[in-house]
Scaffold this active site. Sequence first.
Site, PDB file in Angstrom:
ATOM      1  N   GLU A  37     -11.169 -12.131  12.132  1.00 20.87           N
ATOM      2  CA  GLU A  37     -11.964 -12.321  11.162  1.00 20.87           C
ATOM      3  C   GLU A  37     -12.259 -13.914  11.287  1.00 20.87           C
ATOM      4  O   GLU A  37     -13.195 -14.581   9.785  1.00 20.87           O
ATOM      5  CB  GLU A  37     -11.998 -11.451  10.071  1.00 20.87           C
ATOM      6  CG  GLU A  37     -12.124  -9.990   9.921  1.00 20.87           C
ATOM      7  CD  GLU A  37     -11.249  -8.930   9.339  1.00 20.87           C
ATOM      8  OE1 GLU A  37     -11.375  -7.994   9.404  1.00 20.87           O
ATOM      9  OE2 GLU A  37     -10.304  -8.450   9.412  1.00 20.87           O
ATOM     10  N   PHE A  61       0.840  -1.148  -0.671  1.00 22.79           N
ATOM     11  CA  PHE A  61       0.087  -0.082  -0.084  1.00 22.79           C
ATOM     12  C   PHE A  61       0.432   1.219   0.200  1.00 22.79           C
ATOM     13  O   PHE A  61       0.654   2.172  -0.505  1.00 22.79           O
ATOM     14  CB  PHE A  61      -1.217  -0.317   1.136  1.00 22.79           C
ATOM     15  CG  PHE A  61      -2.153  -0.972   1.161  1.00 22.79           C
ATOM     16  CD1 PHE A  61      -2.938  -0.582   0.790  1.00 22.79           C
ATOM     17  CD2 PHE A  61      -2.095  -2.142   2.264  1.00 22.79           C
ATOM     18  CE1 PHE A  61      -3.907  -1.702  -0.382  1.00 22.79           C
ATOM     19  CE2 PHE A  61      -3.161  -3.165   1.312  1.00 22.79           C
ATOM     20  CZ  PHE A  61      -4.177  -3.086   0.273  1.00 22.79           C
ATOM     21  N   GLY A  62       1.614   1.608   1.242  1.00 25.07           N
ATOM     22  CA  GLY A  62       2.954   2.227   0.706  1.00 25.07           C
ATOM     23  C   GLY A  62       4.025   2.281  -0.457  1.00 25.07           C
ATOM     24  O   GLY A  62       3.575   4.098  -0.874  1.00 25.07           O
TER      25      GLY A  62
END
Lengths: 422, 422
Positions: free
Chosen positions: B171, B14-15
């Site tokens: 989750e 993501f970065g």
Amino acid sequence: MHEKHHVVVVGGGFGGLQLVNDLKGATVRVTLIDRRNHHLFQPLLYQVATTVLATSEIAWPIRHLYRDRPEVTTVLGEVTAVDTAIKTVSLANGQSASYDTLVLATGATHAYFGHDEWAAVAPGLKTLEDATTIRRRVLLAFEQAEVEDDSARRDALLTFTVIGAGPTGVELAGTIAEMAHKTLPGEFRRIDTRRARVVLVEAGPRILPAFSEDLSAYARKALEKLGVEVHTGTPVTDCTDAGVKIGDRFVPSRTLVWAAGVQASPAAKWLGIEADRAGRALVAEDLTAPGHPDVFVIGDTASVKQEDGKPVPGIAPAAKQQGAFVARVIRARLEGKSVPDVFRYRHQGSLATIGKRAAIIDFGRIKLKGALAWWIWGIAHIYFLIGTRSRFAVAWSWLWTYLSGQHSARLITQKETLRETG
Amino acid sequence: MHEKHHVVVVGGGFGGLQLVNDLKGATVRVTLIDRRNHHLFQPLLYQVATTVLATSEIAWPIRHLYRDRPEVTTVLGEVTAVDTAIKTVSLANGQSASYDTLVLATGATHAYFGHDEWAAVAPGLKTLEDATTIRRRVLLAFEQAEVEDDSARRDALLTFTVIGAGPTGVELAGTIAEMAHKTLPGEFRRIDTRRARVVLVEAGPRILPAFSEDLSAYARKALEKLGVEVHTGTPVTDCTDAGVKIGDRFVPSRTLVWAAGVQASPAAKWLGIEADRAGRALVAEDLTAPGHPDVFVIGDTASVKQEDGKPVPGIAPAAKQQGAFVARVIRARLEGKSVPDVFRYRHQGSLATIGKRAAIIDFGRIKLKGALAWWIWGIAHIYFLIGTRSRFAVAWSWLWTYLSGQHSARLITQKETLRETG
């Protein structure tokens, strides 16, 4: 309590599933044994290998298919032996299952004609793992070519060789060529993926020998238009990690795919009955194993002749017809009705696709080629996909690929390390 | 010719991607190096592990994302060292790349707190292979339980333990419980999958410690309603292939999943700078490596403090904000403008989902739980999925699961053999 007649089916491919489907409502218990938890729609496996479809779009858990059939028990296990004297199959985990009727539908794998050492460098295409292995190698070859400074090595990385030009080989070669020419250009900075070579090698005189000569010639032209180099009439004499030898000529090629010979499962050995050269069990006209009226062998692991003496082809419709035939025999025997005694294969036609908007269909008298054939091919395959969700999912993936030219599953996975380009 | 300023980015998470996106139009050349060919949408990786989504629905080829940015070169390769003196990174294939500015966004992996031997029996969840490994083990456990005659062994096979109760652990536990209670019943003949135990172990005093206490308590209740046993306040003291030791108590459990500790990539070692206990590089306020103004470290491999002294969390929005900040710094330096000198993290909120129609959202002042939170969670995740096709594909898979209760990727793949149930 008198237990119901127990049918043990080994193999959840097209033949095995058709049999179990057609036994619905019969007074039987069914145990379906497969060493994989999923049925695989093999005719589209090449699309997983070439990044068009995801693995889960062409494979479904077998036990889910029979959730509403309480008389069907699904077992994940590997059969290792059959004892016809005590009517029992043995599993690798030490357990066993007794049968009243046994159906072996255990399929085939690829064969390297006595050159098993080629398997490591030229993987075949029979399982989901095979498909993701080929996918990884094809994608890695482009990646390694992008960072390769030596032009000869780069050319070898950008040469993809498919060995065997039956439908699978043709479909693989066509789709790899389409990837190189239409999907990947613009994404690499140092290589031009359109300069990739895709080589299709066939030992026989022409590609797609199951089709008529004019359709075969059309397919060859369509492949060549996509940029595939087609070599016929010369066998592959060696496969190494550096390339492939076609007759006497060595073609440097870092990615090889094997789509030639087939070797049947050991069903004939388990039964101790005769087999043909490819290991297929020589069965009687009613698909029983000679001397074992309670044991049937169907699909790719059985050798069956058509009325004209030609072998029944190793394709999904043939396996399904055999599964349906055996279900009729079992039902007739249980109900004391007249038992069909000769399996007759009805050839419904041959289909192969070459690339976007090019396919050939041979229905015997009716022969089709080009865009219309391609649409029929696509609709037929979506129609035959089991499970509503997969039909929509595959239709959606294909629509996406058709409109955008992009492939949706371009993943390099599993842990084979980057092959050094040295 | 004067070459343009060269930014080398290591890591396409993501970065790294946010940084490259935000450098669009800047007078730079960019080389993006990753050892995988795909960006992975890690927040949904647990859905691959639990058979809801296919691998290709949450991963996309990195080079495809930058096909229209000719100044961006994507390299598949593994960085092994950085030489800040000559401003070069070395790759495992022997090649190297010189940089003007280097950004290390190499992420983190799971850590076993000095018990690396647990890795084999309690896989973590960071890569697509991890996800398919967990998927295979969960599905195989049900299959093996179905054929297991010994009741104690069957119970151990039907006990699933998730270690660590952050969002991923919660989750995973919630989805495994849903599978056992809603997806699988009716498909097995000898076992009742609804009797499966799902155990969630957390060493800390409560689950989801990043959330407020009332949301954490709600999540615990929602998990327990799904049938998950939640154990807090006691650490796991041993993991074996027979089970897990929670404090002094041994729980026979054949399937363990590790969702606890995190270990940063070796970025700090490459640079020879200080790291925290988890290996995260201690960077300056502007995210540069101390003493190396041309080297930035961002995302999960960097240790950054918020204004209140708390660490910036290792989540996707934080990595993206850091990538965007560094892009601004690089642009300002090149344009001679005033350079932002302190990265400030803005926490946008925390989301976690527990099961169908249950999620929690903590926006600070606004806190949501239940069905509304669940819908917001789903929409937010679809919104953030890169690539139009994946958005639709995931939305479709979820809709299918929501309406039918069925999971679409229940595949046992790869070649780990059936574990013997002895």
